[in-house]
Design a protein around this motif. Structure first.
Motif, PDB file in Angstrom:
ATOM      1  N   ARG A 126       0.835  -1.199   0.000  1.00 31.33           N
ATOM      2  CA  ARG A 126       0.000   0.000   0.000  1.00 31.33           C
ATOM      3  C   ARG A 126       0.871   1.251   0.000  1.00 31.33           C
ATOM      4  O   ARG A 126       0.520   2.253  -0.591  1.00 31.33           O
ATOM      5  CB  ARG A 126      -0.884   0.031   1.244  1.00 31.33           C
ATOM      6  N   TYR A 380      -6.747   0.659  10.466  1.00 33.13           N
ATOM      7  CA  TYR A 380      -5.787   0.719   9.355  1.00 33.13           C
ATOM      8  C   TYR A 380      -4.673   1.690   9.712  1.00 33.13           C
ATOM      9  O   TYR A 380      -4.947   2.852  10.001  1.00 33.13           O
ATOM     10  CB  TYR A 380      -6.470   1.149   8.054  1.00 33.13           C
ATOM     11  N   GLY A 410     -16.703  -2.849   6.693  1.00 35.09           N
ATOM     12  CA  GLY A 410     -15.576  -3.568   7.290  1.00 35.09           C
ATOM     13  C   GLY A 410     -15.568  -5.049   6.971  1.00 35.09           C
ATOM     14  O   GLY A 410     -14.827  -5.816   7.579  1.00 35.09           O
ATOM     15  N   SER A 412     -14.608  -6.740   4.137  1.00 33.64           N
ATOM     16  CA  SER A 412     -13.367  -7.259   3.528  1.00 33.64           C
ATOM     17  C   SER A 412     -12.234  -7.268   4.546  1.00 33.64           C
ATOM     18  O   SER A 412     -11.373  -8.145   4.530  1.00 33.64           O
ATOM     19  CB  SER A 412     -12.960  -6.396   2.340  1.00 33.64           C
TER      20      SER A 412
HETATM   21  N1  LIG Z   1      -5.878  -0.569   2.935  1.00 40.16           N
HETATM   22  C1  LIG Z   1      -6.628   0.294   3.573  1.00 40.16           C
HETATM   23  N2  LIG Z   1      -6.079   1.343   4.188  1.00 40.16           N
HETATM   24  C2  LIG Z   1      -6.808   2.207   4.870  1.00 40.16           C
HETATM   25  N3  LIG Z   1      -8.124   2.137   5.018  1.00 40.16           N
HETATM   26  C3  LIG Z   1      -8.775   1.118   4.419  1.00 40.16           C
HETATM   27  C4  LIG Z   1      -8.055   0.142   3.676  1.00 40.16           C
HETATM   28  N4  LIG Z   1      -8.933  -0.757   3.210  1.00 40.16           N
HETATM   29  C5  LIG Z   1     -10.151  -0.363   3.634  1.00 40.16           C
HETATM   30  N5  LIG Z   1     -10.056   0.761   4.372  1.00 40.16           N
HETATM   31  C6  LIG Z   1     -11.181   1.439   5.050  1.00 40.16           C
HETATM   32  O1  LIG Z   1     -11.737   0.553   5.991  1.00 40.16           O
HETATM   33  C7  LIG Z   1     -13.146   0.622   5.975  1.00 40.16           C
HETATM   34  C8  LIG Z   1     -13.723  -0.752   5.762  1.00 40.16           C
HETATM   35  O2  LIG Z   1     -13.362  -1.212   4.460  1.00 40.16           O
HETATM   36  P1  LIG Z   1     -13.761  -2.632   3.900  1.00 40.16           P
HETATM   37  O3  LIG Z   1     -13.012  -2.807   2.624  1.00 40.16           O
HETATM   38  O4  LIG Z   1     -13.537  -3.639   4.942  1.00 40.16           O
HETATM   39  O5  LIG Z   1     -15.284  -2.458   3.601  1.00 40.16           O
HETATM   40  P2  LIG Z   1     -16.321  -3.484   2.962  1.00 40.16           P
HETATM   41  O6  LIG Z   1     -17.338  -3.739   3.972  1.00 40.16           O
HETATM   42  O7  LIG Z   1     -15.596  -4.645   2.406  1.00 40.16           O
HETATM   43  O8  LIG Z   1     -16.941  -2.627   1.789  1.00 40.16           O
HETATM   44  P3  LIG Z   1     -17.443  -3.101   0.327  1.00 40.16           P
HETATM   45  O9  LIG Z   1     -18.780  -3.712   0.481  1.00 40.16           O
HETATM   46  O10 LIG Z   1     -17.532  -1.831  -0.443  1.00 40.16           O
HETATM   47  O11 LIG Z   1     -16.424  -4.040  -0.175  1.00 40.16           O
HETATM   48  C9  LIG Z   1     -13.510   1.619   4.910  1.00 40.16           C
HETATM   49  O12 LIG Z   1     -13.817   2.841   5.552  1.00 40.16           O
HETATM   50  C10 LIG Z   1     -12.277   1.759   4.079  1.00 40.16           C
HETATM   51  O13 LIG Z   1     -12.146   3.071   3.598  1.00 40.16           O
END
Ligand SMILES: Nc1ncnc2c1ncn2[C@@H]1O[C@H](COP(=O)(O)OP(=O)(O)OP(=O)(O)O)[C@@H](O)[C@H]1O
Ligand SMILES: [Mg+2]
Length: 631
Positions: A126, A380, A410, A412
């Motif tokens: 990243r 993060y 959250g 993923s």
């Molecule tokens: N690598 C990263 N660095 C910093 N923040 C992150 C990173 N990946 C995700 N986030 C933040 O963490 C939070 C949760 O993200 P996540 O990807 O887990 O969401 P999600 O539930 O999978 O969403 P979606 O349904 O859109 O996939 C979000 O606010 C996102 O901006």
């Protein structure tokens, strides 16, 4: 210069080669110097003989003297040629050993960097962009090689030659030697300055070159967007502009380049003039012979390049040190996620035998598949986003858990904690009641079939993409690339079964080449939903204990989804599975459902009980039902 110490281990590894190379350098220099002395003897002899011949004017024996002279001159010539040939042989051997050693070290260094890259965790990727990673493994390593090969070879060469030649020269005449050597330090300095400038210019040409390629690459991977927004002309102009920069920078480089050789030739010329001028006076004074002048001119020519190379080598070493420092910077980073107990690294000789000791996948291996989150929080590190907030749940072996939530909830993040892409910043993730960190990484991950949210498929055949999920060591099973044949182990049967389970089999069979259809750059593009299903097939062919589907049905319609889920539930029998989705239709059959909202568990229960709760779940359910009806 300290950064170059990293290379010492490689010098040690190739020490015999380098030692032999050094001996060859010495030998080739010795045979380079002898001819000069032969030339001196030859010229002196000829001059003497001619003088004697003059005294014999009118005598018969003059003819025989001239004949002897011609014969001797011919012998000297043969001798010089023989010496040159021997020198050539040693020069060849010197390059064969030292330059090859530098290539071998380059190879080792590249492998070391690549191995290290692969071990580094996601957060590293990243923080650093791909271009930077690529540069360090290609351009920087090349610069280090330039130091390893040429720089080392020329330095040894210089030292040896310098000692041999200077000693000989001083023995002949000290005054002449000093005069002749005077312009050489100047030469060295000038060359350092010029090559430094040249390097700097060529760096900026390089940088512009990579900007150009990034530009072109982006234009072509985004060609759909580009065309549909009618931006061809604008992009064309921007490209012309970047090209213009490239041209200007190259022109600067060419100018400095053009200065390089004339400069050397001029300073060498000055030295030669000095030899003849000062040497001529010495000859007149009777301190040296004409043969000495000829000898000196050869010495000057011998010394020129090595002395000039001081400047060149200095700038090479500086560049190499800077490059190696950049490489070391990455090599020093230790992976955040690593094994607590040391396990074999990839690339170790012992790997294959150790791989076979890993728990047999799916076959009642070490992992039962109980997954527990105990008060897990995750922050993060780069963005400070709190993606998970005191999340707790348990999935018993063989059961299924669905995680529902809006985008950014959250979900993923939760999945990446199970495959240890990240480690939880608070609380504990447990597998089979043991902390996840206690499992060797390779063993843990090979027990999990993970379908990531952003599908990535390799530019390879569909069959190979699915078979990628098989964990057997790749080498013996690797299919023949050119024919696209499938690996014999696991067999096409396993690949086809996985494709059937993921409801992609019929789609694949519609392609003329079926499973041998190439994907990616060299082949066709699958639709979003097809890609997702290939990705699912790749995960289930592993026969893992834990299945992890991250929103992997988002791109298929609800009808296909039903079909896939129907199949998956059969595959998921006896396996722990986590199904992540933002669609109620995907999750409703799961044994247990948690609804994530803003990193927290908002609701949990079964489909029926959640509908009864009349909360977020019901709200999403009704909204999505409505959407379905509208469609
Ligand atoms: N690598 C990263 N660095 C910093 N923040 C992150 C990173 N990946 C995700 N986030 C933040 O963490 C939070 C949760 O993200 P996540 O990807 O887990 O969401 P999600 O539930 O999978 O969403 P979606 O349904 O859109 O996939 C979000 O606010 C996102 O901006
Ligand atoms: Mg997600």
């Amino acid at each position: 210069m300290k950064s170059l110490k990293h290379l010492n281990k490689y010098f040690f590894k190739y020490r015999y080669r380098l030692l032999f190379g050094t001996l060859c350098v010495i030998a080739s220099n010795l045979f380079g110097i002898y001819p000069a002395q032969v030339v001196r003897h030859g010229i002196d002899l000829i001059i003497e003989t001619v003088k004697v011949g003059r005294l014999m004017d009118g005598f018969d024996s003059k003819v025989s003297v001239e004949k002897t002279l011609a014969f001797n001159a011919f012998l000297f010539l043969l001798f010089i040629i023989a010496l040159a040939v021997i020198k050539g042989v040693f020069t060849f051997l010197m390059r064969q050993t030292i330059i090859i050693a530098s290539r071998l070290i380059e190879y080792d260094l590249k492998n070391e960097i690549f191995e290290h890259y692969q071990d580094l965790s996601l957060s590293f990727y990243r923080r650093n962009n791909t271009g930077d990673l690529m540069n360090r493994i290609s351009e920087d390593v090349t610069r280090v090689r330039m130091y390893l090969g040429p720089a080392i070879m020329y330095t040894i060469n210089l030292v040896v030659l310098f000692v041999l030649v200077i000693v000989t020269m001083f023995n002949v005449n000290a005054k002449l030697t000093i005069y002749v050597l005077l312009p050489l330090p100047l030469l060295s300095l000038a060359i350092y300055l010029v090559s430094d400038k040249m390097n700097r210019f060529s760096d900026s040409v390089q940088a512009q070159q990579s900007r150009l390629s990034t530009f072109v690459q982006e234009a072509f991977s985004g060609i759909r967007v580009l065309k549909s927004f009618v931006k061809e002309d604008q992009r064309g102009k921007e490209f012309a502009q970047e090209s213009e920069h490239y041209k200007n920078k190259s022109m600067e480089l060419v100018k400095v380049n053009a200065l390089f050789f004339p400069l050397i030739m001029m300073l060498v010329g000055v030295s030669t003039i000095l030899v003849i001028w000062i040497g001529g006076q010495e000859v007149i004074a009777g301190t040296i012979t004409m043969g000495n002048i000829a000898e000196f001119i050869i010495y000057v020519n011998l010394l020129t390049w090595p002395i000039a190379s001081i400047g060149w080598v200095t700038s090479l070493v500086q560049r190499a040190a800077a490059s190696q420092e950049r490489i070391n910077e990455f090599l020093r980073i230790t992976p955040d996620i690593s094994d607590s107990s040391p396990t074999p690294r990839r690339g170790d000789k012992a790997m294959n035998s150790d791989m076979s000791q890993l728990p047999p996948l799916g076959g009642g291996g070490a992992i039962n598949g109980r997954v527990e989150f105990r008060d897990v929080s995750f922050l993060y590190p780069d963005s400070g986003v709190r993606a998970l907030d005191h999340v707790s749940f348990i999935v018993e072996p063989g059961k299924s858990l669905a995680v529902l939530g809006k985008t950014g909830a959250g979900k993923s993040t939760l999945a990446s904690l199970i495959v240890r892409m990240y480690d939880a910043t608070g609380g504990k993730v447990l597998i089979d009641d043991k902390e996840i960190q206690t499992f060797p990484l390779a063993a843990l991950r090979s027990n999990i079939g993970y379908v990531p949210q952003d599908v990535f498929l390799f530019s390879d055949s569909i069959a190979n993409n699915i078979a990628f999920g098989l964990t057997a060591p790749p080498t013996p099973q690797r299919g023949d690339q050119s024919t696209g044949q499938l690996p014999p182990l696991g067999g096409r049967g396993a690949v086809e079964q996985a494709a059937k389970d993921a409801v992609i089999y019929d789609n694949i069979m519609e392609f003329p080449k079926g499973f041998d259809t190439m994907l990616g750059e060299r082949g066709i593009t699958l639709s979003g939903g097809q890609k997702q299903r290939v990705s699912i097939a790749r995960a289930i062919i592993r026969n893992p204990k834990i299945l992890l589907f991250d929103d992997c049905l988002s791109a298929v319609d609800t009808h296909t989804e039903e079909q896939i889920l129907h199949n998956l539930f059969r595959v998921m029998k006896d396996r722990t599975s986590l199904i992540i989705s933002h669609r109620v239709s995907t999750v409703k059959h799961a044994d247990y459902i948690i609804v994530l909202d803003n990193g927290k568990i908002a609701e949990q229960g079964t489909h029926e009980s959640l509908l009864g709760t009349r909360g977020l779940y019901l709200e999403l359910y009704e909204k999505q039902l409505l959407e379905e009806e509208v469609k």
